[in-house]
Write an enzyme that holds these catalytic residues in place. Structure first.
Site, PDB file in Angstrom:
ATOM      1  N   LYS A  52      48.158  31.636  52.467  1.00 19.06           N
ATOM      2  CA  LYS A  52      46.747  31.730  53.279  1.00 19.06           C
ATOM      3  C   LYS A  52      47.315  33.334  54.182  1.00 19.06           C
ATOM      4  CE  LYS A  52      45.916  26.755  54.351  1.00 19.06           C
ATOM      5  NZ  LYS A  52      46.582  25.370  55.224  1.00 19.06           N
ATOM      6  N   GLN A  96      46.585  23.796  60.619  1.00 19.47           N
ATOM      7  CA  GLN A  96      48.128  23.514  59.688  1.00 19.47           C
ATOM      8  C   GLN A  96      48.517  21.937  59.624  1.00 19.47           C
ATOM      9  OE1 GLN A  96      47.853  25.115  56.485  1.00 19.47           O
ATOM     10  NE2 GLN A  96      48.972  23.530  55.982  1.00 19.47           N
ATOM     11  N   ASP A 119      37.945  24.517  56.587  1.00 17.27           N
ATOM     12  CA  ASP A 119      38.858  23.340  55.956  1.00 17.27           C
ATOM     13  C   ASP A 119      37.418  21.889  55.905  1.00 17.27           C
ATOM     14  OD1 ASP A 119      41.411  23.536  55.563  1.00 17.27           O
ATOM     15  OD2 ASP A 119      42.182  23.451  57.767  1.00 17.27           O
TER      16      ASP A 119
HETATM   17  N1  GUN Z   1      47.935  20.590  54.933  1.00 16.11           N
HETATM   18  C1  GUN Z   1      48.010  20.752  53.830  1.00 16.11           C
HETATM   19  N2  GUN Z   1      46.787  21.484  53.005  1.00 16.11           N
HETATM   20  C2  GUN Z   1      45.980  21.470  54.389  1.00 16.11           C
HETATM   21  C3  GUN Z   1      44.577  22.009  54.502  1.00 16.11           C
HETATM   22  O1  GUN Z   1      43.883  21.975  52.919  1.00 16.11           O
HETATM   23  N3  GUN Z   1      44.674  22.420  55.955  1.00 16.11           N
HETATM   24  C4  GUN Z   1      44.834  22.071  56.506  1.00 16.11           C
HETATM   25  N4  GUN Z   1      44.510  22.488  57.606  1.00 16.11           N
HETATM   26  N5  GUN Z   1      46.192  21.397  57.122  1.00 16.11           N
HETATM   27  C5  GUN Z   1      47.057  21.195  55.221  1.00 16.11           C
END
Ligand code: GUN
Length: 282
Positions: A52, A96, A119
């Site tokens: 990311k 996350q 998100d």
């Molecule tokens: N953990 C796995 N996929 C994601 C996501 O798209 N966003 C977040 N915040 N955590 C994750």
């Protein structure tokens, strides 16, 4: 059969976002900013977060990475999220998941203001989606699926769509997005009776259940569009989706591979949500 190339579409989306990020910077004399909070050392999360951050830099979004130890208290985590909420250089906040088990994800996510909830996990953004308002941030994976359907000119209106899985992150928002575009939507889950028959009726089949090669040819209608959100390890140890690709591909009009289908779209849509969040406050 057309193979849907998520890698290519994701590159296209990121190229478009780069132009918008530059325009924002020129107009506001600062970069768009995304804060990423990782608590603990879950190996998969560490890879996701690294990707990311790398992709942020590539499109010209400034990233603020916060790595906290696994024994971080709820109070410490909350105070970080609250500080990021107040920070004008931060347009999006991502915590996350999964979090270490002593932390309450729901409480922490609720501390993210909905304008910065890139998100799309919060109640405000899920509520806007449920009300068919286009103004909020939509959860990245289902938003990525819709982007693929649009960019391949796959019609949704009036089609019978079947979504496997009902998670808050994928299945539910996926069903709402398809409904908002006038599909007739069925959501299937672990208690669904006649699952195979439900799937076999789908014009658009989206699977997000995390079961390797679960979807076989008998569950797919001739000419169906098959979208595979699963990322699993198969019996041979290799990465595979929920769909038994080799078995199913010749029945489909369109199909996403794993890897290289939906996966690359998720981060692209996170970046897209971040750019939108910044443009909204400006
Ligand atoms: N953990 C796995 N996929 C994601 C996501 O798209 N966003 C977040 N915040 N955590 C994750």
């Amino acid at each position: 059969m057309t193979l849907i190339d998520g890698k290519a579409v994701s590159a296209q989306v990121r190229a478009e976002l780069k132009v918008r990020a530059q325009a924002f910077e020129a107009a506001h004399n600062k970069k768009i900013g995304l804060a990423v909070v990782l608590i603990g050392e879950d190996p998969a999360s560490m890879v996701y977060v690294r990707n990311k951050i790398r992709e942020c830099e590539e499109v010209g979004i400034r990233s603020f990475a916060h790595y906290l130890p696994a024994d971080t208290s709820m109070k410490q985590a909350l105070s970080l999220v609250r500080a990021l909420a107040e920070d004008d250089n931060v347009h999006g906040i991502l915590v996350q998941l999964p979090l270490p088990s002593h932390l309450d994800a729901e409480v922490l996510l609720r501390a993210i203001p909905h304008e910065k909830d890139v998100d799309g996990f919060g109640a405000e953004n899920l509520g806007l989606l449920a009300q068919n308002h286009a103004s909020g941030c939509v959860s990245c994976t289902p938003a990525g699926v819709m982007e693929l359907l649009h960019r391949y000119n796959i019609p949704v209106r009036g089609k019978r769509a079947v979504v496997l899985g009902r998670s808050n992150v994928v299945g539910r928002p996926m069903a709402m997005l398809l409904l908002n575009e006038d599909a007739t939507v069925t959501v299937c889950h672990s208690h669904t009776a006649q699952l195979k028959e439900e799937c076999a009726r789908a014009d658009i089949l989206v699977s997000a259940i995390g079961k390797p090669k679960f979807i076989t040819a008998e569950m797919v209608k001739d000419g169906a569009v098959v979208i595979d959100v699963g990322i699993n390890r198969g019996a041979d140890g290799k990465l595979c989706g929920d769909v038994d690709f080799e078995n199913v591909k010749d029945k489909c009009s369109f199909i996403t591979p794993v890897p290289g289908g939906v996966g690359p779209m998720t981060i692209a849509m996170l970046l897209s949500n971040t750019v939108k969040a910044a443009e909204r406050v400006s």
